[in-house]
Design an enzyme around this catalytic site. Structure first.
Site, PDB file in Angstrom:
ATOM      1  N   HIS A   1       0.836  -1.200   0.000  1.00  0.00           N
ATOM      2  CA  HIS A   1       0.000   0.000   0.000  1.00  0.00           C
ATOM      3  C   HIS A   1       0.869   1.248   0.000  1.00  0.00           C
ATOM      4  O   HIS A   1       1.885   1.327   0.676  1.00  0.00           O
ATOM      5  CB  HIS A   1      -1.041  -0.010   1.118  1.00  0.00           C
ATOM      6  CG  HIS A   1      -0.543   0.167   2.518  1.00  0.00           C
ATOM      7  ND1 HIS A   1      -0.325   1.418   3.077  1.00  0.00           N
ATOM      8  CD2 HIS A   1      -0.268  -0.726   3.494  1.00  0.00           C
ATOM      9  CE1 HIS A   1       0.059   1.273   4.336  1.00  0.00           C
ATOM     10  NE2 HIS A   1       0.116  -0.012   4.608  1.00  0.00           N
TER      11      HIS A   1
ATOM     12  N   ASP B   1       5.632   1.551   7.367  1.00  0.00           N
ATOM     13  CA  ASP B   1       4.251   1.187   7.066  1.00  0.00           C
ATOM     14  C   ASP B   1       3.658   2.165   6.073  1.00  0.00           C
ATOM     15  O   ASP B   1       3.075   3.168   6.470  1.00  0.00           O
ATOM     16  CB  ASP B   1       3.437   1.187   8.367  1.00  0.00           C
ATOM     17  CG  ASP B   1       2.001   0.753   8.166  1.00  0.00           C
ATOM     18  OD1 ASP B   1       1.691   0.158   7.109  1.00  0.00           O
ATOM     19  OD2 ASP B   1       1.175   1.018   9.061  1.00  0.00           O
TER      20      ASP B   1
ATOM     21  N   GLU C   1      -5.469   2.034   2.098  1.00  0.00           N
ATOM     22  CA  GLU C   1      -5.334   0.889   3.009  1.00  0.00           C
ATOM     23  C   GLU C   1      -5.592   1.305   4.447  1.00  0.00           C
ATOM     24  O   GLU C   1      -6.267   0.587   5.201  1.00  0.00           O
ATOM     25  CB  GLU C   1      -3.938   0.276   2.862  1.00  0.00           C
ATOM     26  CG  GLU C   1      -3.788  -1.097   3.505  1.00  0.00           C
ATOM     27  CD  GLU C   1      -3.346  -1.068   4.967  1.00  0.00           C
ATOM     28  OE1 GLU C   1      -3.277  -2.141   5.595  1.00  0.00           O
ATOM     29  OE2 GLU C   1      -3.076   0.033   5.498  1.00  0.00           O
ATOM     30  N   GLU C   2      -5.041   2.448   4.834  1.00  0.00           N
ATOM     31  CA  GLU C   2      -5.143   2.866   6.232  1.00  0.00           C
ATOM     32  C   GLU C   2      -6.563   3.260   6.627  1.00  0.00           C
ATOM     33  O   GLU C   2      -6.890   3.311   7.804  1.00  0.00           O
ATOM     34  CB  GLU C   2      -4.186   4.031   6.507  1.00  0.00           C
ATOM     35  CG  GLU C   2      -2.713   3.714   6.278  1.00  0.00           C
ATOM     36  CD  GLU C   2      -2.131   2.723   7.275  1.00  0.00           C
ATOM     37  OE1 GLU C   2      -2.902   2.206   8.129  1.00  0.00           O
ATOM     38  OE2 GLU C   2      -0.926   2.453   7.212  1.00  0.00           O
TER      39      GLU C   2
ATOM     40  N   ASP D   1       3.423  -5.871   3.427  1.00  0.00           N
ATOM     41  CA  ASP D   1       3.032  -4.725   4.247  1.00  0.00           C
ATOM     42  C   ASP D   1       3.893  -4.715   5.501  1.00  0.00           C
ATOM     43  O   ASP D   1       3.672  -5.507   6.414  1.00  0.00           O
ATOM     44  CB  ASP D   1       1.549  -4.849   4.604  1.00  0.00           C
ATOM     45  CG  ASP D   1       0.991  -3.609   5.281  1.00  0.00           C
ATOM     46  OD1 ASP D   1       1.781  -2.716   5.606  1.00  0.00           O
ATOM     47  OD2 ASP D   1      -0.231  -3.552   5.477  1.00  0.00           O
TER      48      ASP D   1
ATOM     49  N   HIS E   1       2.373   3.923  13.179  1.00  0.00           N
ATOM     50  CA  HIS E   1       1.280   4.893  13.016  1.00  0.00           C
ATOM     51  C   HIS E   1       1.513   6.209  13.748  1.00  0.00           C
ATOM     52  O   HIS E   1       0.551   6.893  14.109  1.00  0.00           O
ATOM     53  CB  HIS E   1      -0.055   4.278  13.445  1.00  0.00           C
ATOM     54  CG  HIS E   1      -0.656   3.405  12.388  1.00  0.00           C
ATOM     55  ND1 HIS E   1      -1.950   2.945  12.448  1.00  0.00           N
ATOM     56  CD2 HIS E   1      -0.142   2.899  11.232  1.00  0.00           C
ATOM     57  CE1 HIS E   1      -2.208   2.196  11.378  1.00  0.00           C
ATOM     58  NE2 HIS E   1      -1.110   2.153  10.634  1.00  0.00           N
TER      59      HIS E   1
END
Length: 514
Positions: free
Chosen positions: A278, A290, A324-325, A353, A455
């Site tokens: 992603h 990520d 994706e998130e 991922d 994140h």
């Protein structure tokens, strides 16, 4: 705790997979592995990561869906691919529904708890919540069930009959349990509730069923405020029914965005190998591990295949997904556009991922369901074995992880397409028994997580990239991509996995549904 698999170096040669039982013809992948390098600021995978970081730097520190940073990331990937002349490259536009929290939630109660509740510790705005506020609003506790050692025993809010008193102008307080959070919230909304508080279930001895939930009410048409709390905060409301004061501030936008798709110009189009990552970050950071690590690795594998002039037996489709998130939006959209014949033409989906977590693990999806009770579609076990053979040959210790619905393979497995992948870990914590195999840090804080910057803003280049594990994982990506590109055997129908995905996923991307 995940199930473990201890590598046995003597099982296979480093440049080949096992024989026909694996439904993948032995392939010499070493030239491609050697060509795909971690590199540095000016070459290889790290050069792509540096470019993604520079794009984020120019765009308020992020590359999230629908933003200029994401568009520039897509342009960068496309320009690199087009320069090879090896691929047919295209964008797949779609409109993403993107939910954002504009300000932290607030929540207090009367009678008051022993200590004031803190946002981020005792409660959060649930993803997909509407905006609104209220002061000293009466609460109604819906069908509370005393916790036991068994999870998912409460069906509170799942049926209309659970709401036995009028909710107009009141806040529904509902326990986590057997159905989606969105269903609970929508049922309460339909009966006039001004807001909903969903508290964790309180399962005895299970931290995940007592703390913050990280849930979502998206896709249910919920427009009222929804706040999630710990079990302790919810239990206070159960035991001391009174009033609450609350506020949420959110916005949902429909934003144009795109997936990037690159097909090799040669290879069988009835046995397409999808290689996915992603391209978007979370709004909170640049998303370098990520999933810049997957994005950059897949890009470098594609570029080196072109440079080596690989003539694939089966067409390879590299894909960089958007959204994706926000809940796997891009991959779900792509799969939704496929005809039945097009779905059948995809022989394997390889999902990459997070491949460079600083406090890493080496994890493989359990495709055949031998270690978790939900196998992938037929052929997923074949993909798992190809990865395991690769790590065995390196003498690497690995663990299995389940198909849990948290990454872009989800749309493919739900459509019956075989899938698999590897992963180096996110917000879960490394355990002491893993350290002898992978090294790293064990503690309860952020540094004990597989990715301490998961994140958040510090998921940046170069600090949040582990070169050692990225080298291993990038070789695995090159090996698996070329193995399935060159196999003359069918991937489907030769292992014992189910013909469709069998798990009713609790997760949608990184948010719990129930």
């Amino acid at each position: 705790m995940r199930s473990r698999h201890l590598a046995v170096a003597a099982l296979v040669a480093a440049t080949a997979v096992a024989g026909p039982a694996y439904a993948a013809t032995p392939t010499n992948t070493k030239p491609l592995q050697d060509a795909v390098k971690v590199g540095n600021d000016t070459s290889g995978i790290r050069a792509h990561l540096k470019q993604l970081q520079q794009i984020a730097n120019q765009n308020k520190g992020q590359r999230s869906t629908g933003t200029r940073g994401h568009e520039q990331s897509a342009d960068y990937v496309i320009s690199k691919l087009n320069a090879t002349g090896y691929f047919n490259v295209r964008s797949q536009p779609f409109v993403a529904t993107v939910w954002n929290e504009l300000a932290p939630a607030s929540l207090s109660a009367s009678p008051a708890p022993p200590s004031p509740w803190a946002e981020g510790t005792d409660y959060l705005t649930m993803t997909g919540s509407g905006s609104g506020s209220g002061a000293n609003v009466p609460i109604v506790v819906v069908d509370f069930v005393q916790p036991t050692q068994q999870a998912s025993t409460s069906s509170a809010g799942c049926e209309a009959t659970d709401f036995t008193v009028p909710l107009t102008g009141k806040v529904a307080v509902i326990q986590r349990g057997t159905c989606d959070f969105g269903l609970k919230a929508k049922n309460a909304q339909d009966r006039g509730a001004s807001a909903v508080i969903i508290f964790n279930e309180g399962t005895l001895g299970d931290p995940e069923r007592n703390g913050i939930i990280n849930g979502t009410v998206e896709d249910y048409g919920v427009t009222i405020p929804v706040i999630e709390t710990t079990y302790a905060a919810g239990r206070h409301l159960v035991d001391h029914p009174g009033t609450v004061s609350y506020a949420t501030s959110t916005r949902t936008d429909r934003m144009p965005t795109r997936n990037v798709i690159a097909d090799t110009k040669t290879g069988r189009t009835d046995r397409v190998v999808v290689v996915g990552a992603h391209l978007d970050s979370v709004p909170e950071g640049p998303g370098i591990n990520d999933d810049g690590s997957g994005t950059a690795t897949d890009l470098e594998v594609a570029l080196q295949m072109a440079k080596l002039g690989v003539k694939p037996v089966n067409q390879v489709r590299f894909m960089w997904f958007s959204g994706e998130e926000q809940g796997l939006l891009g991959s779900d959209y792509y799969v939704s556009t496929l005809t039945k014949a097009q779905r059948s033409s995809i022989s394997a989906m390889l999902d990459f991922d997070m491949l460079a977590s600083p406090n890493y693990a080496e994890l493989i999806y359990d495709g055949d369901g031998s270690e978790f009770p939900f196998p992938g579609p037929n052929g997923s076990g074949t993909i798992e074995k190809v990865f395991q053979s690769f790590f065995d040959a390196r003498g690497e210790y690995t663990e299995r992880i389940p198909f849990d619905g948290r990454s872009d393979y989800d749309g493919f497995t739900s459509a019956g397409i075989p899938a698999g992948g590897i992963f180096t870990g996110a917000e879960e914590h490394k355990t002491a028994d893993e350290v002898p195999f992978w090294g790293g840090t064990v503690n309860a804080g952020l540094s004990g997580q597989y990715d301490p910057c998961y994140h958040i803003a510090c998921d940046s280049y170069p600090s949040n990239i582990n070169n050692k594990v990225l080298e291993i994982m990038s070789d695995a990506v090159a090996h698996s991509t070329l193995t399935f590109a060159q196999t003359t055997s069918a991937v489907r129908g030769t292992d014992k996995a189910s013909s469709t995905a069998t798990k009713s996923y609790d997760w949608k991307g990184d948010h719990l549904k129930r």
